[in-house]
Write an enzyme that holds these catalytic residues in place. Structure first.
Site, PDB file in Angstrom:
ATOM      1  N   ARG A   1       1.019  -8.272   3.900  1.00 20.01           N
ATOM      2  CA  ARG A   1       0.003  -8.704   2.855  1.00 20.01           C
ATOM      3  C   ARG A   1      -0.829  -9.840   3.330  1.00 20.01           C
ATOM      4  O   ARG A   1      -0.834 -11.020   2.928  1.00 20.01           O
ATOM      5  CB  ARG A   1       0.376  -8.976   1.503  1.00 20.01           C
ATOM      6  CG  ARG A   1       1.201  -7.869   0.971  1.00 20.01           C
ATOM      7  CD  ARG A   1       1.495  -7.966  -0.408  1.00 20.01           C
ATOM      8  NE  ARG A   1       0.513  -7.837  -1.668  1.00 20.01           N
ATOM      9  CZ  ARG A   1       0.592  -8.296  -2.683  1.00 20.01           C
ATOM     10  NH1 ARG A   1       1.723  -8.314  -3.416  1.00 20.01           N
ATOM     11  NH2 ARG A   1      -0.265  -8.045  -3.458  1.00 20.01           N
TER      12      ARG A   1
ATOM     13  N   LYS B   1      -2.150  -8.068 -16.530  1.00 20.63           N
ATOM     14  CA  LYS B   1      -1.794  -9.346 -15.550  1.00 20.63           C
ATOM     15  C   LYS B   1      -2.846  -9.460 -14.616  1.00 20.63           C
ATOM     16  O   LYS B   1      -3.214 -10.379 -14.278  1.00 20.63           O
ATOM     17  CB  LYS B   1      -0.471  -8.973 -15.089  1.00 20.63           C
ATOM     18  CG  LYS B   1      -0.138  -9.985 -13.871  1.00 20.63           C
ATOM     19  CD  LYS B   1       1.277  -9.605 -13.407  1.00 20.63           C
ATOM     20  CE  LYS B   1       1.236  -8.549 -12.212  1.00 20.63           C
ATOM     21  NZ  LYS B   1       0.984  -8.669 -10.970  1.00 20.63           N
ATOM     22  N   ASN B   2      -3.370  -8.491 -13.902  1.00 20.76           N
ATOM     23  CA  ASN B   2      -4.013  -8.456 -12.638  1.00 20.76           C
ATOM     24  C   ASN B   2      -5.477  -8.762 -13.068  1.00 20.76           C
ATOM     25  O   ASN B   2      -6.367  -8.851 -12.249  1.00 20.76           O
ATOM     26  CB  ASN B   2      -3.843  -7.164 -11.689  1.00 20.76           C
ATOM     27  CG  ASN B   2      -2.605  -7.308 -11.203  1.00 20.76           C
ATOM     28  OD1 ASN B   2      -1.875  -8.372 -11.178  1.00 20.76           O
ATOM     29  ND2 ASN B   2      -2.079  -6.117 -10.495  1.00 20.76           N
TER      30      ASN B   2
ATOM     31  N   CYS C   1       5.565 -10.425   1.620  1.00 18.77           N
ATOM     32  CA  CYS C   1       6.395 -10.197   0.333  1.00 18.77           C
ATOM     33  C   CYS C   1       7.073  -8.843   0.439  1.00 18.77           C
ATOM     34  O   CYS C   1       7.024  -8.205   1.363  1.00 18.77           O
ATOM     35  CB  CYS C   1       5.478 -10.302  -0.802  1.00 18.77           C
ATOM     36  SG  CYS C   1       4.676  -8.824  -1.385  1.00 18.77           S
TER      37      CYS C   1
ATOM     38  N   ARG D   1       7.774 -10.926 -14.520  1.00 17.13           N
ATOM     39  CA  ARG D   1       6.607 -11.247 -13.888  1.00 17.13           C
ATOM     40  C   ARG D   1       5.357 -10.410 -14.524  1.00 17.13           C
ATOM     41  O   ARG D   1       4.059 -10.698 -14.353  1.00 17.13           O
ATOM     42  CB  ARG D   1       6.524 -10.992 -12.457  1.00 17.13           C
ATOM     43  CG  ARG D   1       7.283 -11.781 -11.569  1.00 17.13           C
ATOM     44  CD  ARG D   1       7.266 -11.781 -10.104  1.00 17.13           C
ATOM     45  NE  ARG D   1       5.562 -11.672  -9.992  1.00 17.13           N
ATOM     46  CZ  ARG D   1       5.150 -10.655  -8.844  1.00 17.13           C
ATOM     47  NH1 ARG D   1       6.204 -10.084  -8.144  1.00 17.13           N
ATOM     48  NH2 ARG D   1       3.799 -10.490  -8.812  1.00 17.13           N
TER      49      ARG D   1
ATOM     50  N   ASP E   1       0.461   0.602  -7.630  1.00 13.52           N
ATOM     51  CA  ASP E   1       1.176   0.059  -8.656  1.00 13.52           C
ATOM     52  C   ASP E   1       1.998   1.022  -9.483  1.00 13.52           C
ATOM     53  O   ASP E   1       2.941   0.363 -10.410  1.00 13.52           O
ATOM     54  CB  ASP E   1       0.635  -1.164  -9.425  1.00 13.52           C
ATOM     55  CG  ASP E   1       0.071  -2.359  -8.635  1.00 13.52           C
ATOM     56  OD1 ASP E   1       0.625  -2.273  -7.624  1.00 13.52           O
ATOM     57  OD2 ASP E   1      -0.997  -3.014  -9.114  1.00 13.52           O
TER      58      ASP E   1
ATOM     59  N   ILE F   1      -1.318   2.228   0.768  1.00 17.33           N
ATOM     60  CA  ILE F   1      -1.968   0.894   0.714  1.00 17.33           C
ATOM     61  C   ILE F   1      -0.972  -0.165   1.206  1.00 17.33           C
ATOM     62  O   ILE F   1      -1.283  -1.114   2.002  1.00 17.33           O
ATOM     63  CB  ILE F   1      -2.208   0.415  -0.959  1.00 17.33           C
ATOM     64  CG1 ILE F   1      -2.865   1.536  -1.528  1.00 17.33           C
ATOM     65  CG2 ILE F   1      -2.583  -0.856  -1.016  1.00 17.33           C
ATOM     66  CD1 ILE F   1      -4.122   1.587  -1.131  1.00 17.33           C
TER      67      ILE F   1
ATOM     68  N   ARG G   1       1.923 -15.025  -4.791  1.00 12.33           N
ATOM     69  CA  ARG G   1       0.926 -14.965  -4.199  1.00 12.33           C
ATOM     70  C   ARG G   1      -0.630 -14.857  -4.564  1.00 12.33           C
ATOM     71  O   ARG G   1      -1.511 -15.279  -3.793  1.00 12.33           O
ATOM     72  CB  ARG G   1       0.896 -13.772  -2.962  1.00 12.33           C
ATOM     73  CG  ARG G   1       1.252 -12.434  -3.620  1.00 12.33           C
ATOM     74  CD  ARG G   1       1.395 -11.552  -2.295  1.00 12.33           C
ATOM     75  NE  ARG G   1       0.353 -11.498  -1.616  1.00 12.33           N
ATOM     76  CZ  ARG G   1       0.419 -11.834  -0.285  1.00 12.33           C
ATOM     77  NH1 ARG G   1       1.291 -12.312   0.216  1.00 12.33           N
ATOM     78  NH2 ARG G   1      -0.941 -11.730   0.301  1.00 12.33           N
TER      79      ARG G   1
HETATM   80  N1  EPU Z   1      -5.505  -6.362   3.018  1.00 12.00           N
HETATM   81  C1  EPU Z   1      -5.722  -6.869   4.538  1.00 12.00           C
HETATM   82  N2  EPU Z   1      -6.452  -8.298   4.504  1.00 12.00           N
HETATM   83  C2  EPU Z   1      -6.598  -9.068   3.428  1.00 12.00           C
HETATM   84  C3  EPU Z   1      -6.494  -8.462   2.204  1.00 12.00           C
HETATM   85  C4  EPU Z   1      -5.832  -7.395   1.940  1.00 12.00           C
HETATM   86  O1  EPU Z   1      -5.520  -6.190   5.531  1.00 12.00           O
HETATM   87  O2  EPU Z   1      -6.880 -10.067   3.646  1.00 12.00           O
HETATM   88  C5  EPU Z   1      -5.013  -5.151   3.028  1.00 12.00           C
HETATM   89  C6  EPU Z   1      -3.537  -5.026   2.350  1.00 12.00           C
HETATM   90  O3  EPU Z   1      -2.566  -5.386   3.319  1.00 12.00           O
HETATM   91  C7  EPU Z   1      -3.400  -3.907   1.749  1.00 12.00           C
HETATM   92  C8  EPU Z   1      -4.955  -3.266   1.280  1.00 12.00           C
HETATM   93  O4  EPU Z   1      -5.667  -4.365   1.970  1.00 12.00           O
HETATM   94  O5  EPU Z   1      -3.296  -2.878   2.784  1.00 12.00           O
HETATM   95  C9  EPU Z   1      -5.255  -3.533  -0.135  1.00 12.00           C
HETATM   96  O6  EPU Z   1      -4.638  -4.951  -0.639  1.00 12.00           O
HETATM   97  P1  EPU Z   1      -5.245  -5.804  -1.813  1.00 12.00           P
HETATM   98  O7  EPU Z   1      -5.947  -7.062  -1.203  1.00 12.00           O
HETATM   99  O8  EPU Z   1      -6.330  -4.909  -2.481  1.00 12.00           O
HETATM  100  O9  EPU Z   1      -4.069  -6.145  -2.719  1.00 12.00           O
HETATM  101  P2  EPU Z   1      -4.066  -7.586  -3.355  1.00 12.00           P
HETATM  102  O10 EPU Z   1      -5.312  -7.755  -3.804  1.00 12.00           O
HETATM  103  O11 EPU Z   1      -3.228  -8.528  -2.910  1.00 12.00           O
HETATM  104  C10 EPU Z   1      -3.863  -6.461  -5.551  1.00 12.00           C
HETATM  105  C11 EPU Z   1      -2.618  -6.530  -7.052  1.00 12.00           C
HETATM  106  C12 EPU Z   1      -1.448  -5.909  -6.539  1.00 12.00           C
HETATM  107  C13 EPU Z   1      -1.815  -4.427  -6.239  1.00 12.00           C
HETATM  108  C14 EPU Z   1      -3.024  -4.262  -5.086  1.00 12.00           C
HETATM  109  C15 EPU Z   1      -3.327  -2.887  -4.599  1.00 12.00           C
HETATM  110  C16 EPU Z   1      -3.392  -8.522  -8.148  1.00 12.00           C
HETATM  111  C17 EPU Z   1      -2.995 -10.099  -8.482  1.00 12.00           C
HETATM  112  N3  EPU Z   1      -2.517  -7.867  -7.279  1.00 12.00           N
HETATM  113  O12 EPU Z   1      -3.249  -6.979  -4.626  1.00 12.00           O
HETATM  114  O13 EPU Z   1      -0.747  -5.949  -7.617  1.00 12.00           O
HETATM  115  O14 EPU Z   1      -0.864  -3.526  -5.668  1.00 12.00           O
HETATM  116  O15 EPU Z   1      -3.958  -5.256  -5.528  1.00 12.00           O
HETATM  117  O16 EPU Z   1      -4.076  -2.475  -5.941  1.00 12.00           O
HETATM  118  O17 EPU Z   1      -4.403  -8.195  -8.305  1.00 12.00           O
HETATM  119  C18 EPU Z   1       1.306  -5.814  -8.763  1.00 12.00           C
HETATM  120  O18 EPU Z   1       0.723  -5.944  -9.792  1.00 12.00           O
HETATM  121  O19 EPU Z   1       2.697  -5.325  -8.713  1.00 12.00           O
HETATM  122  C19 EPU Z   1       0.771  -5.687  -7.548  1.00 12.00           C
HETATM  123  C20 EPU Z   1       1.297  -5.825  -6.452  1.00 12.00           C
END
Ligand code: EPU
Length: 422
Positions: free
Chosen positions: A121, A22-23, A116, A401, A307, A329, A92
């Site tokens: 996030r 998915k990701n 969320c 999802r 995850d 995280i 998101r």
């Molecule tokens: N963060 C910030 N600012 C930002 C972006 C992230 O502070 O602008 C922080 C977040 O709050 C968190 C950390 O950085 O503490 C890492 O978050 P990340 O940005 O890596 O998360 P994401 O890209 O929103 C993806 C996956 C998630 C997975 C996380 C961590 C996708 C679509 N989603 O989310 O997947 O948990 O990386 O590996 O790739 C899931 O599939 O259930 C899921 C939640």
């Protein structure tokens, strides 16, 4: 609304084939927006989240057709560059269209995703990064508005490696003028899949698999034909489900190198894990089915994935002795704890730490529980499969999802599981 019913206590046995990730599918689908033409993506899982992104692409003007496990995406005509709140609020990851739309159209408006179930996030890394690439980026009426005639290269440092943040800036930088360097970038395999696709589209990106990605901007890109990697989180979930039921089996069509920390933790707990080219086999080394307590600290790849934190916690409740979890995280990723407690688990939580007092392989009892987010829900499925008696999991749209054909795959492993109307 549907619920999932599980009659637990049956050791899972056999083979399960893993779907596309998915990701990885979501950023690769968003990347098709970068240039006009007909793209083909293979091994795309049919999930609620991929369907949501198809709706968003179609709303932008793309023509999307599913043929088996492939998506044919024609992005020749984009009618506008806006991703509405209606679509972004349901997923998101829709924010992934921000970078590609800005790079291609010079202007975009994407709804700001809210918080969320697992944490606040924020998306400040995405917006700050685009500003460093030369965009005027503001938040207005709940929308991110970004504009730039042409982006320019920049050196961007992530305070924390962000998966979708890295992906958004990677996509935006492919068409920028000059060189972009992303430092402390995410190294998740899904980012590598995106780099491969972008390079197949004519981008010039080096450093794949490291935390420094260098992007030499190009004037134009062309469509590509690309395959989505296997879903490492789905693979890990099935390994944990088989372990929790005292079963043994083979998880095929996956990439063992994408799950280094999970494999080590399962071995530490006492399971035998054999790695083959695209298969992970799991079994018990002796007659005795007892597990040692394990300590887990979630971290960006190659650390232990957040995850798979909830799913491992279900297994911890079945260990002999104490286990600990440190979730680094997301600030609110223990929603499954209260539900696991309803099944007899003994878990104490203090902020981002949890201590699980395992009660052996027969420690869980079936109960009615509620799914709160995707991965929390899959931990309840694992607990339900391991528990004696019946578990009813409500709100299973969360599971839909991210887990393709969950009921069919579990049934194939011998589980007694079905859907019912609530
Ligand atoms: N963060 C910030 N600012 C930002 C972006 C992230 O502070 O602008 C922080 C977040 O709050 C968190 C950390 O950085 O503490 C890492 O978050 P990340 O940005 O890596 O998360 P994401 O890209 O929103 C993806 C996956 C998630 C997975 C996380 C961590 C996708 C679509 N989603 O989310 O997947 O948990 O990386 O590996 O790739 C899931 O599939 O259930 C899921 C939640």
């Amino acid at each position: 609304m549907e619920k999932l019913v599980i009659e637990g206590g049956i050791p899972l046995q056999g083979e399960v084939k893993i779907s596309g990730a998915k990701n990885a599918a979501l950023p690769l689908m968003a990347a098709t927006l970068l240039c006009a033409g007909k793209h083909i993506l293979r091994n795309v899982p049919d999930l609620r989240d991929t369907r949501t992104l198809i709706r968003l692409l179609e709303n932008l003007g793309a023509v999307v057709e599913r043929k088996g496990d492939s998506l044919h995406i024609d992005t020749t005509v984009l009618e506008h560059g806006e991703a509405s709140y209606q679509l972004v609020k349901t997923m998101r990851a829709s924010v992934l269209v921000l970078g590609p739309l800005l790079a291609r159209l010079g202007k975009t408006r994407v709804s700001l995703p809210g918080g969320c179930a697992i944490g606040e996030r924020p998306v400040n890394f995405h917006t700050d990064g685009l500003r460093q690439l030369g965009a005027v980026c503001t938040i207005k009426e709940g929308y991110i508005e970004a504009e730039a005639e042409r982006l320019h290269g920049a050196t961007i440092y992530f305070d924390i490696p962000s998966v979708t943040g890295t992906e958004n800036l990677l996509m935006a930088a492919t068409l920028a003028k000059g060189m972009t360097v992303l430092k402390n970038a995410a190294r998740e395999p899904e980012v590598g899949n995106l780099v491969d696709m972008l390079n197949a589209m004519g981008a010039k990106i080096s450093g794949c698999g490291t935390d420094v990605l260098t992007i030499e901007g190009v004037a134009a890109l062309h469509p590509a034909d690309c395959r989505i990697i296997a879903d490492r989180i789905e693979a890990g979930t099935y390994l944990l489900a088989i372990a929790a039921t005292g079963g043994s089996g083979r998880v095929t069509g996956c990439c063992p190198a994408d799950l280094p920390s999970l494999v080590e933790k399962l071995r530490y707990a006492g399971l035998k894990i054999t790695e083959e080219a695209d298969t992970l086999a799991i079994s018990w080394p002796g007659q005795q089915q007892t597990l040692l307590g394990v300590d887990i600290k979630t971290a960006p790849f190659p650390g232990y994935p957040t995850d798979l934190q909830a799913q491992f916690m279900a297994l911890m409740t079945l260990c002999d002795g104490q286990s600990t979890v440190h979730e680094t995280i997301f600030e609110n990723r223990f929603m499954h704890v209260a539900e696991l407690r309803r099944m007899g688990a003994k878990i104490k939580v203090d902020g981002r730490f949890a201590v699980v007092s395992g009660q052996g392989m027969t420690g869980l009892r079936g109960a009615p529980v509620m799914a709160t987010d995707l991965r929390a829900s899959s931990s309840l499925v694992i607990a339900g499969l391991a528990a004696t008696g019946r578990t009813d999991i409500s709100r299973i749209y969360h599971l839909e999802r991210g887990y393709e054909n969950l009921v069919e795959k579990l049934t194939g492993l011998g589980a007694r599981v079905w859907k019912e109307q609530e």
